[in-house]
Design a protein around this motif. Structure first.
Motif, PDB file in Angstrom:
ATOM      1  N   ALA A  11       1.081  -1.087   0.082  1.00 41.47           N
ATOM      2  CA  ALA A  11       0.087   0.094  -0.016  1.00 41.47           C
ATOM      3  C   ALA A  11       1.080   1.138   0.062  1.00 41.47           C
ATOM      4  CB  ALA A  11      -0.858  -0.021   1.277  1.00 41.47           C
ATOM      5  N   CYS A  12       0.574   1.956  -1.020  1.00 38.79           N
ATOM      6  CA  CYS A  12       1.694   3.120  -1.251  1.00 38.79           C
ATOM      7  C   CYS A  12       0.843   4.510  -1.312  1.00 38.79           C
ATOM      8  CB  CYS A  12       2.463   2.920  -2.499  1.00 38.79           C
ATOM      9  SG  CYS A  12       3.045   1.433  -2.581  1.00 38.79           S
ATOM     10  N   PHE A  13       1.560   5.740  -0.895  1.00 39.06           N
ATOM     11  CA  PHE A  13       1.124   7.221  -0.835  1.00 39.06           C
ATOM     12  C   PHE A  13       1.257   7.573  -2.166  1.00 39.06           C
ATOM     13  CE2 PHE A  13       2.120   6.768   4.001  1.00 39.06           C
ATOM     14  CZ  PHE A  13       0.903   7.019   4.305  1.00 39.06           C
ATOM     15  N   SER A  14       0.196   8.550  -2.351  1.00 38.11           N
ATOM     16  CA  SER A  14       0.452   9.386  -3.459  1.00 38.11           C
ATOM     17  C   SER A  14      -0.158  10.707  -2.976  1.00 38.11           C
ATOM     18  CB  SER A  14      -0.462   8.978  -4.919  1.00 38.11           C
ATOM     19  OG  SER A  14      -1.819   8.891  -4.659  1.00 38.11           O
ATOM     20  N   TYR A  15       0.393  11.699  -3.772  1.00 37.53           N
ATOM     21  CA  TYR A  15      -0.243  13.087  -3.296  1.00 37.53           C
ATOM     22  C   TYR A  15       0.145  14.147  -4.374  1.00 37.53           C
ATOM     23  CZ  TYR A  15       4.365  14.317  -1.699  1.00 37.53           C
ATOM     24  OH  TYR A  15       5.771  14.540  -1.471  1.00 37.53           O
ATOM     25  N   SER A  16      -0.821  15.244  -4.575  1.00 40.07           N
ATOM     26  CA  SER A  16      -0.380  16.269  -5.282  1.00 40.07           C
ATOM     27  C   SER A  16      -0.733  17.583  -4.322  1.00 40.07           C
ATOM     28  CB  SER A  16      -1.503  16.364  -6.285  1.00 40.07           C
ATOM     29  OG  SER A  16      -1.541  17.333  -7.302  1.00 40.07           O
ATOM     30  N   VAL A  17       0.202  18.736  -4.405  1.00 39.97           N
ATOM     31  CA  VAL A  17       0.301  19.504  -3.798  1.00 39.97           C
ATOM     32  C   VAL A  17      -0.070  20.885  -4.438  1.00 39.97           C
ATOM     33  CG1 VAL A  17       1.642  21.451  -2.412  1.00 39.97           C
ATOM     34  CG2 VAL A  17       2.125  18.654  -2.349  1.00 39.97           C
ATOM     35  N   PRO A  18      -1.349  21.545  -3.977  1.00 44.15           N
ATOM     36  CA  PRO A  18      -1.872  22.785  -4.922  1.00 44.15           C
ATOM     37  C   PRO A  18      -0.535  23.882  -4.877  1.00 44.15           C
ATOM     38  CG  PRO A  18      -3.232  22.211  -3.108  1.00 44.15           C
ATOM     39  CD  PRO A  18      -2.072  21.444  -2.951  1.00 44.15           C
ATOM     40  N   LYS A  19      -0.710  24.501  -6.128  1.00 42.12           N
ATOM     41  CA  LYS A  19       0.116  25.646  -6.258  1.00 42.12           C
ATOM     42  C   LYS A  19      -0.183  27.067  -5.617  1.00 42.12           C
ATOM     43  CE  LYS A  19       2.815  28.113  -9.996  1.00 42.12           C
ATOM     44  NZ  LYS A  19       3.270  29.070  -9.330  1.00 42.12           N
ATOM     45  N   ALA A  20       0.495  27.508  -4.859  1.00 42.18           N
ATOM     46  CA  ALA A  20       0.182  28.771  -4.563  1.00 42.18           C
ATOM     47  C   ALA A  20       0.730  29.986  -5.398  1.00 42.18           C
ATOM     48  CB  ALA A  20       0.989  29.219  -2.993  1.00 42.18           C
ATOM     49  N   GLN A  21       0.343  31.087  -5.172  1.00 43.59           N
ATOM     50  CA  GLN A  21       0.380  32.140  -6.347  1.00 43.59           C
ATOM     51  C   GLN A  21       2.047  32.267  -6.805  1.00 43.59           C
ATOM     52  OE1 GLN A  21      -1.084  35.839  -5.405  1.00 43.59           O
ATOM     53  NE2 GLN A  21      -0.408  36.765  -7.295  1.00 43.59           N
TER      54      GLN A  21
END
Length: 74
Positions: free
Chosen positions: A43-53
């Motif tokens: 079981a593995c993690f994945s993620y996406s970080v929203p871009k700030a300005q």
């Protein structure tokens, strides 16, 4: 590899070599052979970080459960 995330420090990704019996078959006139093999299970993690300005873009991350060594046998 990211083993845990700041939001869930008590949770960890994992990967384990798990033995299996695998049937190998070629053409219809060949005999089927069963071999002992190993699969990666986890079981593995994945993620996406929203871009700030004005922040740099951080590409999405996806952990993967995969072998570090593999070999072919005839």
């Amino acid at each position: 590899m990211v083993h845990n995330l700041a939001l869930y420090p008590e949770r960890h990704s994992w990967c384990q070599a798990t033995p299996i019996r695998q049937e190998i078959a070629h053409a219809p006139e060949c005999h089927t052979t069963t071999i002992d093999n190993v699969v990666c299970l986890g079981a593995c993690f994945s993620y996406s970080v929203p871009k700030a300005q004005d922040d740099p873009v951080i590409p999405p991350y996806c952990d993967a459960c995969r072998p570090t060594i593999s070999a072919w046998k005839v």
